[in-house]
Design an enzyme around this catalytic site. Structure first.
Site, PDB file in Angstrom:
ATOM      1  N   SER A 118      -9.593   1.764   2.783  1.00 33.67           N
ATOM      2  CA  SER A 118      -8.730   2.474   2.006  1.00 33.67           C
ATOM      3  C   SER A 118      -7.852   1.666   1.208  1.00 33.67           C
ATOM      4  O   SER A 118      -7.124   2.215   0.177  1.00 33.67           O
ATOM      5  CB  SER A 118      -7.992   3.458   2.859  1.00 33.67           C
ATOM      6  N   LYS A 138       0.845  -1.168   0.047  1.00 32.42           N
ATOM      7  CA  LYS A 138       0.078   0.000   0.030  1.00 32.42           C
ATOM      8  C   LYS A 138       1.039   1.231   0.054  1.00 32.42           C
ATOM      9  O   LYS A 138       1.951   1.118   0.614  1.00 32.42           O
ATOM     10  CB  LYS A 138      -1.086  -0.189   1.173  1.00 32.42           C
ATOM     11  N   SER A 182      -9.834  -0.595   6.979  1.00 32.62           N
ATOM     12  CA  SER A 182      -9.298  -0.340   5.649  1.00 32.62           C
ATOM     13  C   SER A 182      -8.646  -1.470   5.035  1.00 32.62           C
ATOM     14  O   SER A 182      -8.228  -1.655   3.741  1.00 32.62           O
ATOM     15  CB  SER A 182      -8.319   0.816   5.691  1.00 32.62           C
TER      16      SER A 182
END
Lengths: 95, 484
Positions: free
Chosen positions: B141, B66, B165
């Protein structure tokens, strides 16, 4: 709860945002809706309840007070900034 | 996940990953691909394998991070304009651990800017598309990481979970996503969001891969004072409930040099189902998926316990007080002075701060920072921030009581299947409501694992989450194998 334009300006100042008028207006509406939602905690009685600020189970983690080698040296860190001079970060005048 | 079988090479695995990344470019999974270096590292691994060297448990396995994990590999942007051009000189502990086992970093995945969001639509670089339906959101996210794994570009990707997330995008793309116990995995080298709930975890296609990654990455880090001493590899109390007598423990075999964990003889467990989540606000196909899994558990001889947890409905309000408060503090460091983007509309230092922050943050970042400053400001602190932290105590106590009655809890991850792009992005409260079932876990510091749970009639992926007491991460993974 109604959020006044003055309150939005105050929060923008605390947050260090130079909001345009249009943005202040739309953020004001959003913030009002969010505050309305989070205000549902009003219906709870929490008398005598201790707050929880963190969920980590340990009290303290100790290490010897020794200087350790770091991954990044001064040059590498200074290279990240826009402007530097004499090993210092340069910014526009304060006043 | 290993290439020790010698039927393939690290180079061909990495080439394949990069080719797939190219092929699926329209999903906008990646903010950055490190083609050249990844291939170089793969060639080195192949050379070492030829020489018969020990190359680690993830030798040649391509993975994605990420884009809020620091490493001097491309620019760490957190999908935010304000970090544009920031090339970190330091490397996150998790990346070091994975690379030490031979894994090969191929790219950085898209997220909601600073991980603020539940759809990846708050990315400065545009949204990631759902792996099953390009008109729908990837979730967030960690949307880019979820889609990278779901499209089989890489076998695993890293994520961060502050309020769902990892778990929600895993559910939206039909894969596994673990939010470990708070403190299980080091946060060193990850862009901070809310320090009291931020957790580092993984997205995978199998529980076995998840177990291997946790056994590699869990443990205390001198650079993160909130990491717990390794319990994942050493906990032997009542762990590994589910391996019946005599059956080989696949997970500990995968970690060829990992210690054996004890197995409790009893194979029957008690799984809690929360009554408060079984209502009209939850999509009917998700309620059905939950019923199906409950039935599956019963058929395997496990006991289902109905739970009343009336405090959980306040968790989302608590979360959207506590987390913005921590965000407003953590994000005050982004000021255009030391790194990243700096506005060029400046006459003096105040302009550097105010214009950089105004141009550099997305609308959702601004909402959260301003709400944080609101709930912490004098006059509102007691009514909002302090009160929320007291309700947080009640939520934690409610879980503690629940875990006296059951070993695990099974709930939906989110109330809806993947929604349409643009459907909620302009209505912050509607977007927040997507987090209603995932945020309470973070407030209590518990581990939770998203497991795939079939699809809707329109073939949209569905997921459920298994929740356990602190330090039960290994058991959650083990239990998930029974629910495939």
């Amino acid at each position: 709860m109604k959020i006044t334009r003055e309150e939005i300006n105050h929060l923008a100042q605390l947050s260090n945002f130079s909001l345009s008028d249009e943005e202040a207006k739309s953020l004001g509406t959003d913030l009002e809706n969010i505050i309305k939602y989070i205000s549902q905690l009003d219906e709870l009685d929490v008398k005598g309840v201790e707050p929880t600020y963190q969920v980590f189970e340990m009290e303290n983690v100790w290490r010897p007070d020794e200087i350790q080698p770091q991954e990044a040296d001064r040059e590498q860190l200074l290279a990240l900034t826009k402007e530097q001079q004499d090993n210092q970060i340069k910014v526009p005048k304060v006043l | 996940m290993k290439i020790a079988d010698k039927n393939t090479t690290a180079v061909s695995l990495v080439e394949e990953a990069l080719k797939k990344a190219q092929k699926f470019a329209d999903y906008h999974v990646f903010n950055f691909l490190d083609n050249e270096n990844a291939l170089k590292k793969a060639a080195e691994i192949d050379k070492r394998i030829k020489k018969g060297e020990n190359v680690g448990r993830l030798a040649g396995v391509p993975f994605a991070i990420k884009d809020n994990f620091l490493a001097p590999v491309g620019s760490t942007t957190a999908s935010a304009h304000i970090l544009e051009g920031f090339v970190s000189p330091v490397t996150a502990t998790v990346i070091k651990k994975l690379e030490a086992e031979g894994a090969i970093l191929v790219g950085r995945t898209n997220l909601d800017a600073f991980a603020h969001g539940s759809s990846t639509e708050n990315s400065y670089y545009g949204p990631t598309l759902n792996s099953a339906d390009q008109t729908r959101v990837a979730g967030g996210s960690s949307g880019g990481s979820a889609v990278a794994v779901a499209l089989d570009i890489v076998p695993f990707a890293t994520g961060t979970d502050t309020g769902g997330s990892i778990r929600q995008p895993a559910a939206f793309n039909g894969i596994y996503g673990l939010k470990p116990t708070y403190g299980a995995v080091s946060r060193y080298g990850i862009v901070a969001m809310a320090s009291s709930t931020d957790s580092i975890g993984f997205l995978t296609r199998t529980p076995e891969d998840m177990d291997l990654l946790m056994s590699i990455c869990a443990g205390q880090d001198p650079y993160d004072m909130t990491t717990l001493p390794d319990f994942y590899n050493t906990n032997t109390d009542d762990l590994r409930y589910f391996a019946p007598d005599g059956e080989r423990n696949i997970a500990s075999e995968a970690r060829n040099d990992g210690p054996e964990r004890a197995c409790r003889k009893s194979s029957s467990i008690r799984v809690g189902a929360i009554k408060d989540f079984d209502n009209d606000t939850v999509h009917p196909e998700i309620r059905q998926a939950l019923k199906d899994k409950v039935e599956q558990l019963k058929q395997k001889g496990h006991e289902i316990i109905e739970l009343d947890m009336p405090m959980l409905k306040y968790a989302l309000a608590v979360y959207y007080i506590v987390v913005p408060a921590e965000i407003s503090s953590n994000l005050s460091r982004h000021d255009g002075v030391r790194y990243g983007f700096r506005s060029d509309k400046v006459k003096n230092l105040d302009d550097v701060y105010a214009n950089t922050r105004n141009e550099g943050f997305m609308a959702e970042n601004k909402r959260r920072i301003m709400i944080g400053n609101f709930v912490l400001s004098s006059g509102f602190y007691d009514a909002y921030y302090l009160k929320a932290q007291k309700v947080r105590t009640l939520i934690i106590e409610e879980y503690a009581k629940a875990f006296e009655k059951c070993d695990f809890i099974l709930t939906p991850v989110a109330p809806n299947p993947p929604f349409k792009l643009g459907e909620k992005v302009n209505d912050p409260v509607a977007m927040y409501l997507e987090d209603v079932m995932s945020t309470p876990i973070n407030l209590a510091g518990l581990p939770a694992l998203t497991i795939p749970a079939g699809t809707t009639k329109d073939n949209l992926p569905l997921g459920l989450q298994l929740i356990g007491p602190r330090r039960s991460d290994a058991n959650l993974i083990e239990l998930s194998k029974e629910l495939m």
